[in-house]
Structure formats: C-alpha cells, structure tokens
Scaffold this motif. Structure first.
Motif, short mmCIF file in Angstrom:
data_model
loop_
_atom_site.label_atom_id
_atom_site.label_comp_id
_atom_site.label_asym_id
_atom_site.label_seq_id
_atom_site.Cartn_x
_atom_site.Cartn_y
_atom_site.Cartn_z
N GLY A 91 0.82 -1.20 0.00
CA GLY A 91 0.00 0.00 0.00
C GLY A 91 0.86 1.26 0.00
O GLY A 91 0.66 2.16 -0.82
N TRP A 92 1.84 1.27 0.89
CA TRP A 92 2.74 2.44 0.94
C TRP A 92 3.44 2.65 -0.39
O TRP A 92 3.67 3.78 -0.81
N ALA A 131 11.56 -3.04 0.44
CA ALA A 131 12.44 -2.30 1.34
C ALA A 131 11.66 -1.75 2.53
O ALA A 131 12.15 -1.75 3.66
N LEU A 132 10.42 -1.30 2.28
CA LEU A 132 9.64 -0.71 3.37
C LEU A 132 9.28 -1.77 4.40
O LEU A 132 9.24 -1.50 5.59
N LEU A 163 5.34 8.01 2.13
CA LEU A 163 6.66 7.80 2.73
C LEU A 163 6.93 8.80 3.85
O LEU A 163 7.64 8.48 4.80
N GLU A 164 6.39 9.99 3.69
CA GLU A 164 6.63 11.01 4.70
C GLU A 164 6.31 10.47 6.08
O GLU A 164 7.06 10.66 7.03
N GLU A 165 5.21 9.76 6.13
CA GLU A 165 4.77 9.14 7.37
C GLU A 165 5.81 8.11 7.84
O GLU A 165 6.24 8.12 8.97
N ARG A 166 6.20 7.25 6.87
CA ARG A 166 7.11 6.15 7.19
C ARG A 166 8.50 6.65 7.53
O ARG A 166 9.24 6.00 8.26
N GLU A 192 4.15 11.19 -6.46
CA GLU A 192 3.71 12.12 -5.42
C GLU A 192 2.98 11.39 -4.31
O GLU A 192 3.23 11.60 -3.13
N HIS A 193 2.13 10.48 -4.76
CA HIS A 193 1.35 9.68 -3.82
C HIS A 193 2.29 8.88 -2.90
O HIS A 193 2.12 8.83 -1.69
N ILE A 194 3.30 8.27 -3.52
CA ILE A 194 4.25 7.45 -2.76
C ILE A 194 5.01 8.34 -1.77
O ILE A 194 5.17 8.00 -0.60
#
Lengths: 591, 634
Positions: free
Chosen positions: B501-502, B540-541, B569-572, B563-565
C-alpha cells in the motif's frame, strides 16, 4: 519423429544400408554358440580334433565379421545422423533469421540458443548411444529364442521359463524409473534456474541479509534432486541385479534339466554349452534396455521443442507478388507515412494518425521527448513491425508490397550504437558482403575518419573484434556504424543518432563523417545532435505519438512552442546530457 | 583431492559397507562358473545315471541359491555406493552455494554466470561420477581378476594365458580410444560453443542482421560452421564406434581360443567339457570390468580436473566479510571445512580492500587476543557519516568518489543529485558494504561499518536499487524478501499488504487474478518497469530498517503516483534516516539536505532554496525539470 524422417530422407541409402547390417550382426552373433555346439558334439566329445581347425576358422570369421559389421553399422548411423542434424540446424537457423522482431522481444536469448544447440544435441545422442537399435534388439532376442527352440525345444522352454519374471520385473521398474527420471530432470532444471537467478541477484540477496533463506531454498532443491537420484539408484541397482540373477538362474536351470537329458542321451554336451552362451547373449540387450529407453524419451521431448520452433510463423513476410520500382521512377527515394496508427499492445497507441512526406534527396530530422514515438518510426520503415492503420510507403510503394530483402536494400537503417559481431574490423564494416571490394572498404573507412584508428591497430583491417566490442570506444563505434552504412550505400538512410556523448575532437570527426554519409541521399534522422538538426531541410516534432510541429529550425524556434522548449532542454545547454531525459526511448517503447 | 576425502569421510561407514558388499558380490559371481563346471563334470564322470543327475542338480541348486543371495548383495552394494556419490554431490553443491553467498559483489562482476553455473552443475557431476561408477569399477576389476585368474590357472595355465591374451590388448585399445574420445568430445564442445556464440550474436543483433539484409550470408556462415562441426562430430563418432565392437569381439576371441586349444585338450583328455564351460564363464565375466577400466581412466581424469576447478572456487576468500571475532553465521557453516591455504586467490588478482580504519585493526587485534569477542553492536539510530571517503572500483585507478565528507544525523533526509556518472550510486553502495572505500571511513552510529557483522549492518539498511531485480517467486515472497518468516506468519499477510500500500502497488496487485500469489517472471506475469520499482520499494519498506536508501528508485513511476508514494513515505520516514538519489527535483526538494555531486566530488550542499539561490548545476537542473514538466503538459 515423423518429421525427423524428412531430414533423414536425403541420406536414406546410407540409412537403409546401416539398417541392413543389423540382421547381419545378429546372424553372426547367433552363429558363434552354434559353432561351439557343433565342435563339441562332433569332435571334442569323441576325442577327434580333425575338424576343430575348420570350425575355429569359421568362428574367427564370424568374430571378425561381427567386429566390422558392428563398427560399420554404427559409423553409417552416425554419418546419417550428423548430416541430417546439421541440415536441421541450418534450417532452424535460417528460420530463426526470418522470425519477426516480436519473437526476439518475447523469448530470452538463452532459450533460443538452447533449441539450436542442446536440443539438437539430444537428438544426436539418440543416434550415438544406439538407442535407435532398440527395435533391432527385439529382433535379436527373437532370433535367440528361435534358434534355441530349433536346437532343443524342451531345453529352450526350461531356459525361457524365467522370461516372464524378466518381463514383469522390467515392467515394474521401467514404470517407476520413468517417473524418477522425469523427477530428476525437473529437479535439476529447478536447480539450474534457481542458481542462475541467485547468482545474478546475489547483491540483492546480500543487501537484504537473505542468505539464510536463499540457502534454505537451494538446500530444498538440492535435497529433492538427491532424493530422486537415491530412488533411481535403488531401482537401477535392483533392476541390474535382478537381471543378472535371473540370467544365472536360467543357466542353472538349463544345467539341471540338461544334465538329466544328457544322461538319458537325449541332449548332447554341445547343446548345453551353446545354451549357456545363448543365455549370456540374451540378457545383454535386456540390460541395456532401460538406458536406451530413457534416451529415447528425452529425444522425443527435444524433437517436439525443436519442431515447435520451426512451426513458429514468420508473420512479417514478403508478398507473393512483390511490386518493383523502376530505377528512374520519379518517386524513387521518397518516403511517405499516411495516417499511420501503431500500438505494440492493444489500444496503447504509440503513433496516432502520423503523416509525413519526405521527398527524394531531402533530409528530415525527427525530434521529440522520451516516449514520443521516434524509434517506432524506424521500426515501421524496416518492417520490424507492421502498422495497425494507414500505410508506410517507400519509393511510392507500400512497404508491405515490397520484397523484404529489396526493401531493406533500398533503405539503410543505422543504429549508431553499432552492434558488433565477432570477427575482424573489416568484416564488421562489410558485414560479410563479398561484393564490397578492398578498395571500397578503404575508401569507406577513410570517408568516416576511421583510417587513423585502423592503421593504429596491430593487425589493421584484420584486427579481431571481441564479443560486444569492448575494445572499441563509443566514438569509434559510432564511426564504425557510419562506415557500415556508407559501404551499404542505400538510397534512403534512416539514422538513429547515438546518445552517448564523445569528446570534442571525436565529435568533430563524427560530424564530418555524417556530412559525407548524408550527401546525395534521402535521410530521416532521429536527431540528438544540434548540428544535425540545424542542417536538416525540415524538422518534424513528434509529441506523444502525434506530429505537432513541422518546419525549419528558425521557423520552429520562432513559433515558441514544443520545439523551442525541447531545443532549450536538450540542445541549448551544451552537448552534455544532464539527467536521464536524453535516454533512448527505444527500450521503453518496445517493452 | 584432500577436500574430496573429507567429504567422503562423512559417509565412510556406509561407503565401506558398500565396498565390502561389492567384494562379496564379486566373490559370489566368481563361484558360479566353477559350480557350473562341477555340474557338467559330474554328469560326464559319475559312474551311474542317477548319481550324475543328482549331483548336477545339487550344483545347479547351489548356483540358484548364490544367484539369489548375490542379487540382494549386489543391489545393496550398487545403490549404497552410488548414493554416497549423490550425498557427496549434495554436500559439495550446498557448501559451494554457501560459499558463493559470502562472496562480495565485485566477484560476480568478474565472473560470468555461466562459468559459475557450470562449476556448480557439471563439475560437481564429474566428481560424483568419480565416486560412484568410478570407484565401483576400480574396486571390481582387481577382485574379478584375482579370483578368475587363479581359478583358471589351476585348471589349465596354458589355456589361461592364451584365452586372456586379447584382454590387455583390449585395455590398451580402449585406453587409446578413450583419449581420442576425450579429445573429440572437447572439440565437439568447442564447436558447440562456437555455434552458440554465433546464434547468440544473431539473436541479440537481429535488428542489424535484418537492416542490412544479412540473413542469407549469416545462414551461409552458420552452414560452414555447421559442416565443420558435423565433421568433428563424425570424427568423434569413429572413436566412439570402436568401443562396442572391441568389447564384443574380445570375449569372442577368448572363446575361440578355448574352443580351438581347449577343445584339443579335452579331446586328449587333459580337460573336461566342464572346464571349458568354466573358462567361457570367466571370459564373459572379465570382459566388462576390463573395458570399464579403460573408461575409468578418463572418468578419473575428468573428476580430478573438475575437483581442481571447484577447489579454485572454494579458495576465493570473501574480501568484504564480517570483522574478526564474529562467529560464522549458521547458514554459512559448511559441512566440511578445511584450513585455508596461504595461497588463497583474491578477486581479479587484486589484493583485498585495504582496511585502513584504525578500529578495524583494533577489532582484529582484539579478536585474536580474546579468541572470541563480545557480539558486535547492532545499528540502533541510523546516524550516517562519511569521512574523507575516496573510492575506485577494484582493478581501476580512476577515483569515482573523492574525499567525500558528509554527516547525516539520525532521522534526517538527504538527497543526492547530479549528472549520470557523477558517483551517486557508488556512494550509496558503500553504506551496506557492497564495496569498501579505497580510503576514508563510512560510519554508522559512530562506528566504522566494517566493525558490524555484515548481516546486522545490512538489516539496518533498506536499500532500493536502481535496477529493480525481482525473483521468480510469488509477489508475496518478493515483498517479504527481507523478512521471509512473514511469508507464512499469521500477521504476515497484513504487513505485506501494508507495505504494498505504501509503495502504491497494492492496487496493481489486486487486479492480478492470483493477487499476491502471482508468480513473477517467466512462469508468471511480466511486470512493467514502474510496477517492478514499486514492488522493490515495498520490499524495502517491509524491512522496517532505521536507514532507507532509494537509488533513483522511482524513475519509471509516473509523476502522480510518485507524489502519492512520497506522501505515504513522509509518514514512514519519520524517525528514520533516508538517503535518496533522484532525477526529479520534485522528489528531492523537501529533503533536509541536498548534496550536488559532480565528477565524484560534492560541489554544493544545502536545502532547495539555498541551492537555487546559489545558481550553478542545481539551478540548471531545476530549470530543465521545469521545461520537461511544461512539455509534458502541452
């Protein structure tokens, strides 16, 4: 297998000769024990040695005869096999050369190579291992049985009483062995594909500390392969031992029953000895049967795959009645795209309604961003693919109406990142065309500014070029590609300029060479060099598969639209390619 | 060869038992002709009919008994010996694979995959042949000869010599032909390789072949090559064709001697017909082992050569390895370990990467002093520092990185930009030690990366490489690659889906008929470049490491998805160190620090605004990106 016969047929005289020798071998082999019997019964047992010499002579003739017959039979088989398989290979190769680009995009190189080498080799092994004689072995067995029955049918029946055991045993093990053989083949294939992937993906395995898990997986494949082999070893050992044991038992039975009969005077000693010999010979083909059977099995699979390749359709072929263009036709050298639509897959249009008219002798530059469809234009011109709608015309004739070879002689397609073949420098320029004279070769090399490089090579024109051309610089490869095109001397030149940058000095050489190459030809250039674009008679701007702007450099700059931006982006900032936007769009368009 | 004995030693009891059974089998086999002789003799010599038949029957019964026992013992001996061969093959292959897993990347760049494959498959098979059929026949032959010759001599010495005379000749002939066979096989293999190269070239260069209408001439070239190959193959056929007739005629010649000379002896009353039967029996029994002996010589040679090639591979020492004192990871413990010779080869003939770090030296001293050191620490925070790092690829003198000095505090996001070939990827490769720097040190959490156990170091770094390499397993296994235990765990599925999902690939996967069970590659679906990149990102995530590295990992992903990713990712990324290389400046402009790399050096550093203000390469790149975006929009 029937199709294989087509390849054997040209050598059928040799083939039938080798087949005709087979009964001779059986006969000579069967004669030997019989001579023993005669010698013992007529002479030895009566203390008479007079006829022994004559029988020994006959016996030795049979032995020598058998020796040569076996050798010749094998040799003739190999002659037929190697000749017909060589023909098959050439046919496969010729077929391969005519397959459409699509086929090569879809099938990995390794698999294609395997069809022509390993698989054909398996067929060759079928002949070499004598698996073809499997039917003849049956005849030999029949011969042994008949001669035994003829000498003494009761003794023969006693000896043959073990045959049902043999049949049941072989049947039992053959079925199981076949399953394990298939398992073994599957499992070794799995080891192979796992290994090749693990080796190429080793950095990823190591980066993710996945070694333990990868090893565990490998171990699993490895152990499965070992276990299948263990099982097959048990079957093979048992089969081999049982056949040996049965052959001993058969001999014991013959001696047992035979001794009673001898005592009664019904059977002679010689018969007993001959029977012991026949039994020995009876079990040889039986012992070999399982191996030959396995070879036959894999040969049949290989043949299927080989003929499957031969059955792959060519898709893009010359028409039955190609149209020809007169040498002085005013249209000669013209290129026209008429409302061309094209997609590699479904409705994913790469070119939409593209129309383009190039007059004889004109130079047209095609520019566009990555993925604009530039490379596709080249592929349609050389008929690597056919249009979905509309038409592409060369010298006034639709490319689909041209004879393929003549079409490709009319237009020279130059990919400037020259693909190099193993051979010499000269053969890489001429591409093996004998009609290119040494003089032309030298003139060509001079014209593209490669002469100095060639003379610096220790072997000059005969300098070997290594696989993938690692010993040539990017600039030299570009020049070599020009040399190829110049030697080919096409009326229409389609050039995909190299994206790899070269130093300023080489750049100068490349431009001079390009000048000479374009002179006096129609040219369509997928341009990456500013100098090329500026020199073009017209510039066509392709954007997302649509022709958006057409005009000269000055006109288009003045227009201030797509070309103006492209120019600023790709060409104005010097000749260095910053970022990834100058990469060739060929790869992404094709996949 | 010493290595081979160590592998064999593991199975010595079974192997010994197999060999004993083999000798027993041979002894039993040798009894049969003598018993048949007794049976025949008893008919000839017994005073009355009944006793003659009875004693013949008695001997025949013994033969049947022996045949049955022999059948069992022979089965046992054959499969035990062959199975040990397979066991050693299995061990060798496993150990070699373990060894390969420890060899660093530069090794793989210097070795063609095909060469390594052929060692792991063909060479190991050749060694197995040596242990199985090789040993079986080497053992069999002397035993057979010992028995057979002594019995034959006791019956009639002269006849023995005469009947066996063709056998040494056969041995020589077979030996001669096996050499020709080997040479022929070699030439055939060379021919095959030559043809493969031509085919391979034609397949890869088919566009050139077609563009220049070279099909016909290439076919001619292939035909000529093929004719040469055919002739070489026929030459081999001639040598191979000799073997079968030689075996067939040699025992027949022996029997001829028995008939002619032995027959005279019987007629004169020196021998019995039973003796003739025994002689013929032995001649048959000896034919095969004698022939096999000739073969064995070539199997032996091939096995030895193969073992040498394996040894060469085993002796390559990994020059990027755990520091001293770290116990060998369990998966890398080989079934057989031999002390490493002093002559251990290194990659490309280069010396091992210089370990100039003081700590590395100290660790080594520590390790050898205590013999065993406390386990090295794990990476906890993800503070990354490069100190005066320079790097040249093994075998090259050209520095691709020069005096790189940068500190990335834990939790920060750093972006690296620059032209193609500026050294961005090389820099990233130094962190998980795909390469070691030529000079200077790479530190994580204040320690030289060479001090960490490799597995710990790499587990702390989630790397998304430029080239999205996926394995031909299921999508689930590919995403769970860093944590294979999740593949079958109860909560694994949820984590795999979350990571997908991320990485914005969950939607794509949902459209595949088999979802996460979809196989990747030849046996399954072909993913697009962008899909592959997103799967590698998910991989990797899921690793959930303190350091995340993206090496131009979103280049084939469209801007919107990217952009969506990035948003996800900002969260992660929070609390994680993130180092990324990107061509799209939209990807990098939010980074805490941007490094501009040019020709191996850091030419500018700062945040987006300050770099833009500086002008130069960064501003130039930015301008280009703006134009590209405009073009896209037209």
């Amino acid at each position: 297998m029937r199709r294989l016969w087509r390849y054997l047929r040209p050598y059928q005289r040799t083939f039938w000769m080798s087949v005709a020798i087979l009964p001779v071998i059986s006969g000579l082999m069967l004669l030997q024990p019989y001579l023993l019997k005669v010698a013992i019964d007529r002479y030895v047992d009566h203390g008479d040695t007079s006829g022994l010499g004559r029988i020994a002579t006959l016996f030795s003739l049979a032995v020598v005869g058998e020796f040569f017959a076996v050798y010749w039979q094998y040799y003739l088989t190999m002659v037929v096999a190697q000749h017909s398989l060589a023909d098959l290979r050439v046919d496969l190769f010729a077929h391969l050369e005519r397959l459409p680009q699509r086929y090569f995009d879809r099938n990995p190189v390794g698999r294609i190579v395997t069809r022509l080498t390993t698989d054909v080799d398996v067929l060759s092994e079928m002949f070499a291992s004598g698996a073809m004689t499997i039917f003849m072995d049956a005849l030999t067995l029949l011969g042994i049985v008949s001669i035994m029955l003829w000498i003494d049918w009761r003794l023969a029946l006693v000896a043959l009483s073990v045959v049902p055991v043999v049949i049941v045993t072989i049947d039992f093990f053959r079925k199981r062995a076949r399953v394990t053989y298939r398992l073994i083949r599957e499992r070794i294939a799995r080891i192979n594909s796992f290994l090749s992937e693990a080796i190429s993906g080793m950095p990823v395995i190591q980066l993710f500390a996945h070694e333990r898990a990868s090893f565990a997986e490998f171990d699993e494949h490895n152990a499965a392969h070992r276990d299948a082999n263990h099982l097959s070893n048990v079957y093979e050992a048992a089969l081999f031992s049982i056949i040996e044991a049965v052959s001993s038992i058969a001999m014991a039975l013959v001696v047992w029953y035979g001794s009673g009969q001898i005592v009664k005077g019904v059977v002679a000693f010689g018969t007993l000895v001959a029977f012991i010999e026949y039994i020995q010979k009876f079990f040889i083909p039986i012992r070999d049967f399982s191996t030959k059977y396995a070879v036959m099995q894999s040969a049949i699979t290989a043949a299927e795959r080989v003929f499957q390749l031969l059955d792959t359709p060519h898709e893009i072929v010359s028409p039955a009645a190609p149209r020809r263009v007169a040498a002085d036709d005013p249209e000669r050298g013209a290129v026209r795209f008429e409302n061309v639509w094209f997609a590699y897959k479904g409705e994913d249009w790469v070119l939409r309604d593209v129309s383009l008219d190039v007059r004889p002798g004109e130079t047209v530059a095609i520019v566009g961003a990555t993925g604009s469809g530039k490379s596709t234009i080249i592929k349609l011109l050389g008929r690597s693919f056919d249009v979905k709608m509309g038409s592409v015309q060369v010298s006034g004739v639709d490319v689909r109406e041209w004879d393929l070879a003549e079409l490709r002689r009319e237009i020279g397609i130059v990919l400037q990142d020259a693909f190099l073949f193993t051979g010499t420098l000269a053969s890489n320029v001429t591409l093996g065309r004998a009609e290119v004279s040494d003089e032309t070769l030298r003139a060509t090399v001079r014209a593209v500014n490669l002469e100095r490089f060639v003379s610096s090579l220790p072997l000059g024109y005969a300098q070997p070029i290594r696989e993938r051309g690692n010993n040539l610089s990017a600039g030299q490869r570009q020049l070599l590609a020009f040399a190829r095109a110049l030697a080919y001397d096409p009326r229409i030149l389609v050039l995909d300029e190299a994206t790899s940058s070269v130093d300023a000095e080489t750049e100068q050489l490349v431009q001079e060479a390009l000048d000479r190459l374009l002179r006096g030809r129609t040219a369509i250039v997928i341009a990456h060099r500013l100098s090329t674009i500026e020199r073009a008679d017209r510039i066509v701007v392709l954007h997302h598969g649509v022709v958006r702007e057409v005009g000269t450099h000055a006109e288009l700059l003045a227009l201030g639209q797509i070309y103006a931006r492209l120019y600023e982006l790709q060409y104005a900032g010097g000749r260095s390619n910053v970022g990834a936007d100058a990469t060739d769009d060929g790869a992404s368009a094709g996949s | 060869m010493r290595r081979l004995w160590s592998y064999l030693a593991r199975y010595r009891m079974r192997y010994l038992a197999g060999c004993l059974c083999l000798i027993a089998t041979a002894s039993l086999a040798m009894a049969i002709p003598v018993l048949l002789k007794r049976a025949v003799d008893s008919i000839q010599s017994s005073p009355d009919v009944a006793t003659g038949a009875r004693s013949a029957g008695f001997y025949a019964a013994i033969v049947i008994g022996i045949a049955l026992v022999q059948g069992v013992v022979r089965t046992f001996s054959r499969f035990v010996i062959f199975n040990v061969g397979r066991d050693v093959e299995y061990d060798l292959r496993n150990d070699l694979f373990r060894h390969l897993e420890r060899l660093p990347w530069p090794f793989y760049q210097s070795r063609p995959t095909g060469d390594l494959m052929s060692r792991l498959v063909n060479d190991i098979s050749a060694v197995r042949m040596l242990l199985g059929p090789g040993v079986l026949n080497v053992l069999n032959t002397p035993v057979y000869y010992l028995y057979a010759v002594s019995i034959m001599v006791s019956i009639d010495p002269l006849l023995t010599v005469a009947a066996l005379a063709p056998y040494p000749v056969m041995l020589l002939v077979v030996k001669h032909y096996s050499r020709r066979l080997m040479e022929g096989t070699l030439r055939v293999q060379e021919g095959l390789a030559e043809m493969s190269t031509l085919i391979q070239e034609n397949v890869s260069g088919i566009h050139v072949v077609k563009a220049y209408v070279r099909e016909q001439s290439e076919v001619e070239r292939f035909r000529a090559m093929n004719v040469r190959f055919r002739d070489v193959a026929l030459e081999l056929g001639k040598a191979r064709g000799m073997i079968a007739p030689v075996i067939r005629s040699v025992s027949a010649l022996g029997i001829l001697v028995v008939l002619w000379l032995g027959g005279r002896h019987v007629a004169r009353g020196i021998l019995t017909i039973g003796d003739l039967v025994a002689f013929m029996g032995y001649l048959h029994l000896l034919a095969w082992p004698t022939m096999a002996l000739g073969w064995m010589l070539s199997i032996l040679q091939r096995g030895r050569a193969a073992m040498k090639r394996l040894e060469e591979l085993f002796s390559v020492e990994p020059d990027i390895a755990d520091p001293a004192g770290v116990p060998t990871p369990d998966w890398a413990v080989t079934t057989v370990s031999l002390p490493v010779g002093a002559s251990a080869a290194t990659i490309n003939g280069q010396a091992a990467a210089p370990h100039d770090g003081v700590q590395a030296g100290a660790a080594h001293a520590n390790g050898s002093a205590n013999g065993h050191r406390a386990a090295p620490p794990a990476v906890a925070r993800g503070d990354v520092e490069l100190r005066h790092v320079s790097f040249a690829y093994p075998g090259s003198k050209k520095l691709v990185l020069e005096d790189i000095d940068v500190h990335v505090p834990a939790g920060a996001t750093v972006a690296i930009v620059g032209r193609a070939g500026a050294g961005k990827t090389s820099l990233l490769h130094l962190l998980p030690r795909l390469f070691d720097p030529t000079s200077g040190t790479v530190r994580i959490d204040g320690r030289d990366v060479r001090e960490y156990a490799l597995a710990d170091l790499r587990r702390a770094i989630a790397f998304v490489p430029q080239d999205p390499f996926l394995f031909s397993t299921s999508l689930r296994a590919n995403v769970a690659f860093a944590r294979p235990e999740l593949e079958h765990a109860a909560d694994g599925e949820a984590l795999v889906r979350e990571a997908a999902g991320w990485a914005a690939v969950a939607g794509d996967i949902a459209t595949f008929p088999r979802g996460y069970d979809t196989m990747v590659g030849e046996r399954g679906i072909t993913l697009s470049g962008g899909q592959k990149q997103r799967v590698t990102l998910a991989r990797a995530l899921l690793a959930d490491a303190p350091i995340l590295i993206l090496d131009d990992a979103l280049s084939s992903v469209d801007t919107q998805t990217e952009e969506h990713i990035l948003h996800a990712l900002e969260e992660r990324r929070r609390g994680r160190t993130c180092i990324l290389v990107a061509h799209r400046l939209s990807t990098v402009q939010d980074a805490d620090l941007i490094l501009v790399l040019d020709e191996g050096r850091i030419v500018a550093r700062g945040d987006h605004a300050s770099l833009l203000a500086q002008g130069g390469l960064y501003a130039d790149l930015f301008q280009r990106q703006r134009l590209t975006a405009e073009l896209e929009a037209i």
